[in-house]
Scaffold this motif. Structure first.
Motif, short mmCIF file in Angstrom:
data_model
loop_
_atom_site.label_atom_id
_atom_site.label_comp_id
_atom_site.label_asym_id
_atom_site.label_seq_id
_atom_site.Cartn_x
_atom_site.Cartn_y
_atom_site.Cartn_z
N ILE A 9 7.05 22.42 2.07
CA ILE A 9 7.00 21.05 1.59
C ILE A 9 6.51 21.03 0.14
CG2 ILE A 9 4.64 20.50 2.35
CD1 ILE A 9 5.90 17.77 3.34
N LEU A 10 7.17 20.24 -0.69
CA LEU A 10 6.81 20.16 -2.10
C LEU A 10 5.66 19.17 -2.29
CD1 LEU A 10 10.37 20.12 -3.70
CD2 LEU A 10 8.91 22.08 -3.14
N LYS A 11 4.83 19.42 -3.26
CA LYS A 11 3.67 18.57 -3.52
C LYS A 11 4.02 17.46 -4.51
CE LYS A 11 0.24 22.19 -2.57
NZ LYS A 11 -0.90 22.96 -3.10
N ASN A 12 3.31 16.35 -4.35
CA ASN A 12 3.42 15.21 -5.27
C ASN A 12 4.84 14.66 -5.35
OD1 ASN A 12 0.63 15.40 -5.99
ND2 ASN A 12 1.16 17.11 -7.33
N ILE A 13 5.56 14.72 -4.23
CA ILE A 13 6.88 14.12 -4.12
C ILE A 13 6.80 13.03 -3.06
CG2 ILE A 13 9.31 14.51 -3.54
CD1 ILE A 13 8.53 15.93 -6.08
N PHE A 14 7.11 11.79 -3.44
CA PHE A 14 6.99 10.66 -2.51
C PHE A 14 8.29 9.86 -2.52
CE2 PHE A 14 2.76 11.61 -4.28
CZ PHE A 14 2.11 11.98 -3.11
N PRO A 15 9.33 10.37 -1.88
CA PRO A 15 10.64 9.73 -1.96
C PRO A 15 10.89 8.62 -0.95
CG PRO A 15 10.82 11.79 -0.77
CD PRO A 15 9.38 11.66 -1.18
N GLY A 16 9.94 8.39 -0.02
CA GLY A 16 10.15 7.39 1.03
C GLY A 16 10.24 5.98 0.49
N PHE A 69 0.82 -1.21 0.00
CA PHE A 69 0.00 0.00 0.00
C PHE A 69 0.86 1.26 0.00
CE2 PHE A 69 -2.09 3.38 2.45
CZ PHE A 69 -3.21 3.61 1.66
N ARG A 70 1.97 1.26 0.74
CA ARG A 70 2.78 2.47 0.89
C ARG A 70 3.82 2.64 -0.21
NH1 ARG A 70 4.43 5.17 6.20
NH2 ARG A 70 3.79 6.87 4.84
N LYS A 71 4.03 1.62 -1.01
CA LYS A 71 5.07 1.68 -2.04
C LYS A 71 4.85 2.86 -2.99
CE LYS A 71 7.35 -0.99 -5.67
NZ LYS A 71 7.34 -2.23 -6.48
N ASP A 72 5.89 3.67 -3.17
CA ASP A 72 5.88 4.83 -4.06
C ASP A 72 4.86 5.90 -3.66
OD1 ASP A 72 7.86 3.62 -5.65
OD2 ASP A 72 6.35 2.55 -6.82
N LYS A 73 4.37 5.82 -2.42
CA LYS A 73 3.37 6.79 -1.96
C LYS A 73 3.76 7.46 -0.65
CE LYS A 73 -0.37 3.92 -3.86
NZ LYS A 73 -1.51 3.06 -3.49
N ALA A 74 4.95 7.16 -0.14
CA ALA A 74 5.32 7.62 1.20
C ALA A 74 6.26 8.83 1.14
CB ALA A 74 5.98 6.49 1.97
N LEU A 75 6.04 9.78 2.03
CA LEU A 75 6.92 10.94 2.13
C LEU A 75 8.26 10.56 2.75
CD1 LEU A 75 4.48 13.74 3.38
CD2 LEU A 75 5.17 13.22 1.03
N LEU A 76 8.24 9.67 3.74
CA LEU A 76 9.44 9.31 4.48
C LEU A 76 9.71 7.81 4.36
CD1 LEU A 76 8.78 11.27 7.82
CD2 LEU A 76 9.84 12.11 5.72
N ASN A 77 10.94 7.41 4.67
CA ASN A 77 11.25 5.98 4.75
C ASN A 77 10.43 5.35 5.87
OD1 ASN A 77 13.30 6.29 2.75
ND2 ASN A 77 14.70 7.04 4.33
N TYR A 78 9.98 4.12 5.67
CA TYR A 78 9.04 3.50 6.60
C TYR A 78 9.38 2.02 6.80
CZ TYR A 78 7.14 2.06 2.10
OH TYR A 78 7.01 1.54 0.81
N THR A 117 14.33 16.21 -3.05
CA THR A 117 14.00 17.34 -2.19
C THR A 117 12.54 17.25 -1.76
OG1 THR A 117 15.57 18.70 -3.44
CG2 THR A 117 14.01 19.86 -2.01
N LEU A 118 12.32 17.14 -0.45
CA LEU A 118 10.96 17.07 0.09
C LEU A 118 10.53 18.43 0.63
CD1 LEU A 118 8.46 15.41 0.80
CD2 LEU A 118 9.59 14.76 2.94
N ILE A 119 11.44 19.10 1.33
CA ILE A 119 11.18 20.46 1.82
C ILE A 119 12.22 21.38 1.19
CG2 ILE A 119 11.28 21.99 3.84
CD1 ILE A 119 10.02 19.78 5.48
N SER A 120 11.76 22.46 0.60
CA SER A 120 12.64 23.43 -0.06
C SER A 120 12.30 24.82 0.44
CB SER A 120 12.47 23.37 -1.58
OG SER A 120 13.22 24.38 -2.21
N LYS A 121 13.31 25.52 0.96
CA LYS A 121 13.13 26.88 1.49
C LYS A 121 11.99 26.93 2.52
CE LYS A 121 14.90 29.00 -2.73
NZ LYS A 121 14.61 29.91 -3.87
#
Length: 485
Positions: free
Chosen positions: A467-474, A123-132, A460-464
């Motif tokens: 938080i950036l939208k539609n970014i799921f690097p976890g 369920f969380r694959k390619d949809k998570a903001l953080l490593n889990y 990059t998840l947070i910039s300046k």
């Protein structure tokens, strides 16, 4: 002769150094962070350097100028590994967003675990903001066995408050429990979560059996110990040593309380004698759990050292009375327990044998501040304002130390919690003079401030500060499959 030898060595090394330096200079990196104060807890680096990122890894840490497609000025800022939270119950992107502003790049559910690991990872694959990642959920498996069904409850908190949790598991069912835990480990569980504090009827034999499994399979145990302070710590440590099991004791501050000094001494003695026993704390004077759990069974006032007015109903923020306690106990829900002393927190934080973890829960408007402010509170209050510990010490407690707890069962953690060439680019860039927690008991979940940039696996998840939208690097953090026959 010795002088000539040294000259000969230099003649060989200087071209190599210049060649490496020239290679780094010519390389165009995806991202370059310039002139930041780099703090790497493993090498004890604390210097103004340049860091280059390519794809998901750190490709350069150098004193030489380097170029990137994206250039970020880190002057006056600290670049550190992203924080690794071993104890995060909130496992959706709602909680992850708050955790990211707190500097967290990896949030793991290890105290209790997740019982449906295979589907959860899917369920969380390619949809998570953080490593889990998560541990095997002993409490859920044993409850299903007692119920004689696979009834799925909505959350781990429901498993904790299920009346089955307050029943013993018959010894004839230990084999069934072992089968469930074995399956979870082979699905990627990071060890076994044993929240025995929520299982008042669990027999010594049941808990010993689970420790035996962990020792046999060489996986760690993460535990919420029984009530009892130092005696409960002695029991857990004895189970670990007798079964040659790696042990991590959750939230020493809320379990040891007045026994904080002897409990810390047990951890110290265990480690200095070579036993892999570790612990954590959160920097708040209140705990948080479900009012329907066994924690509040008869006699709770004496066990916890507090009373009705020390309980704060999360839904409204109100303090409880005997009448509202009974009302909400039937309804069930989260309650904040004001039962700890600041001296206990400061004693635990200053110990070199403790690390930091949030024990943050699911999102709730008035939820416990630890879910969104733990790590920045350490940086603000205990590093900048009180100078109880240094900034490098604090970063070590929130990065390298938790990474090392996991390395044996999750080899990739040797490449996280560090700022070194070849490591995963889980990084944070913050202003040490401005970083600040904003969550309180009154306003609940609130974003911390001061995290200028947060990178997860090089993205990059947070910039300046946004938080950036539609970014799921976890990515999933999974334990190694082992021979569990």
């Amino acid at each position: 002769m010795r002088t000539q030898f040294k000259k000969w060595i230099l003649l060989i090394l200087i071209p190599l150094i210049l060649s490496c330096s020239s290679s780094e200079h010519k390389q165009i990196y995806d991202i370059v962070i310039q002139n930041a104060r780099i703090i790497d807890p493993e090498t004890e680096t604390d210097s103004i350097l340049q860091v280059g990122i390519i794809d998901d890894k750190i490709a350069a840490v150098t004193g030489q100028p380097i170029k990137g497609k994206v250039m970020i000025n880190g002057k006056g800022k600290v670049l550190a590994p992203g924080f690794i939270d071993l104890h995060a119950h909130g496992q959706t992107n709602i909680e992850n967003a708050y955790q990211a502003f707190d500097g967290v790049t990896t949030a793991l559910e290890l105290e209790i675990g997740i019982d449906t690991l295979s589907s959860w990872f899917k369920f969380r694959k390619d949809k998570a903001l953080l490593n889990y990642g998560a541990s095997a959920c002993q409490i859920a498996y044993r409850n299903k066995i007692i119920r004689q069904n696979q009834k799925a409850l909505p959350s781990v908190y429901d498993e904790i408050t299920d009346s089955i949790s307050q029943q013993p598991l018959p010894e004839k069912d230990f084999a069934a429990l072992e089968k469930q835990i074995r399956k979870a480990i082979n699905e990627g569980a990071i060890g076994i979560g044993i929240p025995v504090g929520y299982l008042p009827a669990a027999s010594v034999e049941e808990i010993t059996a689970v420790y035996t499994m962990a020792g046999k399979w060489n996986v760690p145990v993460f535990t919420h110990v029984r009530e009892g302070g130092a005696i409960a710590f002695q029991q857990a440590i004895a189970d670990a040593i007798l079964n040659r099991t790696q042990l991590h004791i959750c939230h020493i501050n809320s379990m040891a309380r007045k026994d904080i000094l002897p409990c810390l001494d047990m951890i110290r003695k265990s480690q200095t004698r070579g036993f892999p026993i570790t612990t954590e704390l959160y920097p708040y004077t209140a705990g948080n759990t479900e009012i329907g759990s066994s924690i509040f069974n008869e006699g709770w006032q004496e066990r916890l050292g507090c009373s009705y007015h020390d309980l704060q109903w999360v839904e409204t923020g109100e303090r409880l009375t005997p009448e509202t306690f009974e009302k909400y106990r039937k309804k069930n829900g989260q309650v904040i327990i004001h039962m700890l002393k600041e001296d206990w927190i400061r004693t635990a934080i200053s110990s070199p044998f403790t690390m930091i973890a949030s024990d943050g829960g699911n999102y709730s408007t008035k939820g416990h501040p630890r879910a969104s402010g733990t790590f920045c509170k350490i940086l603000r209050k205990y590093v900048r304002e009180e100078r109880l510990i240094s900034l490098p010490e604090a970063i070590k407690k929130m990065t390298l130390m938790p990474a090392k707890v996991l390395e044996k069962v999750v080899p990739e953690m040797k490449l996280r919690g560090r700022v070194q060439k070849g490591c995963f680019a889980d990084l944070i860039l913050f202003d040490p003079h401005k970083v600040k927690d904003n969550a309180t008991y009154e306003n609940g979940f609130s974003n911390s401030s001061g995290m200028d940039y947060v990178w997860v696996n090089g993205k990059t998840l947070i910039s300046k500060g946004k938080i950036l939208k539609n970014i799921f690097p976890g990515r999933p953090i999974k334990g190694s499959k082992i021979n569990t026959r």
